[in-house]
Design an enzyme around this catalytic site. Structure first.
Site, PDB file in Angstrom:
ATOM      1  N   GLN A 293       6.179   1.605   5.859  1.00 46.55           N
ATOM      2  CA  GLN A 293       5.576   0.829   4.786  1.00 46.55           C
ATOM      3  C   GLN A 293       6.437   0.832   3.524  1.00 46.55           C
ATOM      4  OE1 GLN A 293       1.245   2.533   5.471  1.00 46.55           O
ATOM      5  NE2 GLN A 293       1.143   0.560   4.454  1.00 46.55           N
ATOM      6  N   HIS A 294       6.078  -0.082   2.621  1.00 47.97           N
ATOM      7  CA  HIS A 294       6.523  -0.097   1.226  1.00 47.97           C
ATOM      8  C   HIS A 294       7.949  -0.582   0.978  1.00 47.97           C
ATOM      9  CE1 HIS A 294       2.918   2.245   0.854  1.00 47.97           C
ATOM     10  NE2 HIS A 294       3.460   3.385   1.233  1.00 47.97           N
TER      11      HIS A 294
ATOM     12  N   ASP B   5       2.839   1.616   9.540  1.00 46.99           N
ATOM     13  CA  ASP B   5       2.945   2.649  10.566  1.00 46.99           C
ATOM     14  C   ASP B   5       1.689   3.503  10.697  1.00 46.99           C
ATOM     15  OD1 ASP B   5       3.429   3.825   8.092  1.00 46.99           O
ATOM     16  OD2 ASP B   5       5.370   4.667   8.651  1.00 46.99           O
TER      17      ASP B   5
END
EC number: 2.7.1.17
Length: 531
Positions: A84-85, A288
């Site tokens: 992520q991110h 995830d």
């Protein structure tokens, strides 16, 4: 010759689906039977190290992993789960503007502080009374305002902070940005045949409007509110005001958020589905942790403690939280519910550091750690080896307390490293409990869960038994389960909103029990803030 693989067991042939995990360290591909979940084949490939990576490395690793898994020509549906991110910035021609900044790149920590203060200042200007100390109050007001808006308080991990950093540190690159994507968004886009202009592996060219994502990953950007009711699936919408606060612009393409069981596109035949009539359907994918929750079949009362590159304590709930302390992030899950996360930066690499210091392998580290008594006779590691996210201390370093002649042994040091890592995760579990989250079963997953010392010490630190599922690729498995869900919903026609995720046989699991040892956490708490 193509075959119609979209009706399970049609003509006696099983239908196959694929799940992809494009993680920090590697790409994993699993191919499973859509009806039963039985594993058919698998493949993997490494990603380069570092906290900034050119996304082409992910594309190369995906193709290598897919090849190792026997190819994807016969796969009826596919979905991608991923880290992520991370910030993937694209220009108008679909080129990557600069190497992607990953979630564990902490250079945007000052930007996170600025964003909290900026939103706080705006709230104070709207009339928050009695600001006895404007700087402190702006920070406090801003933290709660962010939590109310997106479910999280910005830290260096979140995409929104990386956009602020890019705006300020690299204005020429920022000016080129035409679209902002996350790692799994970008890889799904490439699998569908899109990509940079002139790239032979991207026959459909740089159609930025073809970028898609899902709510679980969008909710980790810092500019998406999952509680809004005006999104494409009736819930969730981008917060362009927060995007503008961070980046100074809103004229960038953001991936379309696709409902959990909806078709997000079709894979290009050069990548997958050449032997399937109509091609391989693409699912929306997932972050995830949401992918792992779906792969594990988590329900309310379940808590997953994942020990990977990061440490994650997560729980599925029906309501999103707004924790202004920043300890708990309120994201979406991959099913239309919410996933509450407490995340540490330091997890399995704490074990790697211990192995490096002691010159042993994982089995050797376990043997040493289990030869020392619980609490390591007062030797305590605060494992902020790469700064920390929970609590938010990006500039902190690790500290070792209680060093005496009697604790200066490999056994004590090994035990302290394992206990310190687990104490950080136990703090995350407490943060979830403080918000009213039910904790009925703890599942210990991730690479670190394969350590015998971690499995045996975890119940002593966490204070309750832990269930260790059979080792597996939980994120990729969750993506495969989503792909099967998309396939079933598509076959049902319409939106498929009434179609539930497929029920696959649960993997075997081991329950590890041990008497809690409160002294471990008590001595950790006594030194945790001495950094």
């Amino acid at each position: 010759m193509t075959t119609d693989a979209r009706t399970s067991d049609a003509g006696g042939e099983r239908t196959l689906v694929a799940g992809v995990d494009t993680s920090t360290q590697s790409c994993k591909v699993v191919v499973r039977d859509a009806a039963t979940g039985a594993l058919v084949r698998t493949g993997s490939a490494k990603h380069p190290d570092g906290t900034e990576v050119h996304p082409d490395a992910w594309w190369d690793a995906f193709r290598e992993a897919a090849s190792a898994a026997g190819g994807l020509d016969d796969v009826a549906a596919l979905a991608v789960g991923g880290q992520q991110h991370g910030l993937v910035a694209l220009d108008a021609d679909g080129n990557v503007v600069r190497d992607a900044l990953l979630w564990n790149d902490t250079r945007s920590a000052p930007a996170a502080r600025d964003l909290i203060r900026d939103l706080g200042e705006a709230r104070l200007a709207e009339g928050v009374p009695d600001a006895h100390d404007r700087v402190e109050s702006a920070t406090e007001a801003g933290a709660q305002a962010w939590a109310d808006a997106i479910g999280s308080v910005p830290v260096a991990s979140l995409t929104v902070t990386k956009l602020r950093w890019l705006r300020d540190a690299e204005p020429e690159n920022a000016a080129r940005v035409a679209a902002v994507a996350l790692p799994h968004d970008w890889l799904t886009w490439r699998i569908a045949g899109y990509g940079p202009a002139g790239d032979e592996s991207a026959p459909l060219g740089p159609d930025l409007d073809a970028l898609v994502t899902d709510a679980s990953d969008a909710s980790g950007t810092g500019y998406y509110d999952a509680t809004r009711d005006d999104g494409p699936d009736g819930r969730g919408a981008y917060r362009l005001d927060l995007l503008e606060l961070a980046f100074g612009r809103t004229d960038v393409v953001l991936p379309r958020v696709v409902a959990p069981s909806a078709v997000a596109g079709v894979a290009h035949a050069s990548v997958a589905g050449s032997a399937v009539e109509g091609g391989t359907l693409l699912g929306p994918g997932a972050g995830d942790n949401a992918g792992a929750a779906l792969g594990l079949g988590m329900v309310a009362g379940d808590v997953a403690v994942s020990i990977g590159t990061s440490g994650v304590v997560s729980a599925v709930t029906d309501d999103r939280t707004a924790d202004g302390s920043g300890l708990v992030n309120g994201f979406s899950d991959a099913t239309g519910r919410y996933l509450l996360l407490a995340v540490t930066l330091n997890a399995s690499r704490v074990l790697d550091a211990a192995r490096a210091v002691l010159g042993v392998d994982h089995a050797g580290l376990s043997r040493l750690a289990l030869q020392a008594p619980p609490g390591a006779d007062g030797l305590v590691l605060v494992p902020y080896l790469e700064g920390e996210r929970m609590p938010n201390r990006p500039d902190a370093s690790g500290t070792l307390h209680g060093i005496r002649l009697g604790t200066s042994t490999p056994e004590h040091l090994a035990r302290a490293y394992v206990e310190g890592m687990l104490c950080g995760l136990a703090d995350g579990l407490d943060a979830l409990r403080a918000l009213g989250v039910r904790v009925e079963r703890v599942q210990l997953i991730g690479g670190g869960a394969q350590s015998e010392a971690v499995r045996r010490i975890a119940p002593q630190v966490l204070g309750l038994p832990v269930t260790v599922p059979e080792p597996g690729e939980y994120v990729a498995d969750g993506a495969a389960r989503q792909a099967a869900w998309v396939l079933a919903a598509h076959a049902a026609g319409g939106s498929g909103a009434d179609v539930a995720p497929p029920t696959w046989a649960a993997s075997s699991a081991t329950v590890v029990e041990a008497d809690p040892v409160p002294a471990i956490r008590e001595q950790y708490a006594a030194v945790r803030d001495l950094v």
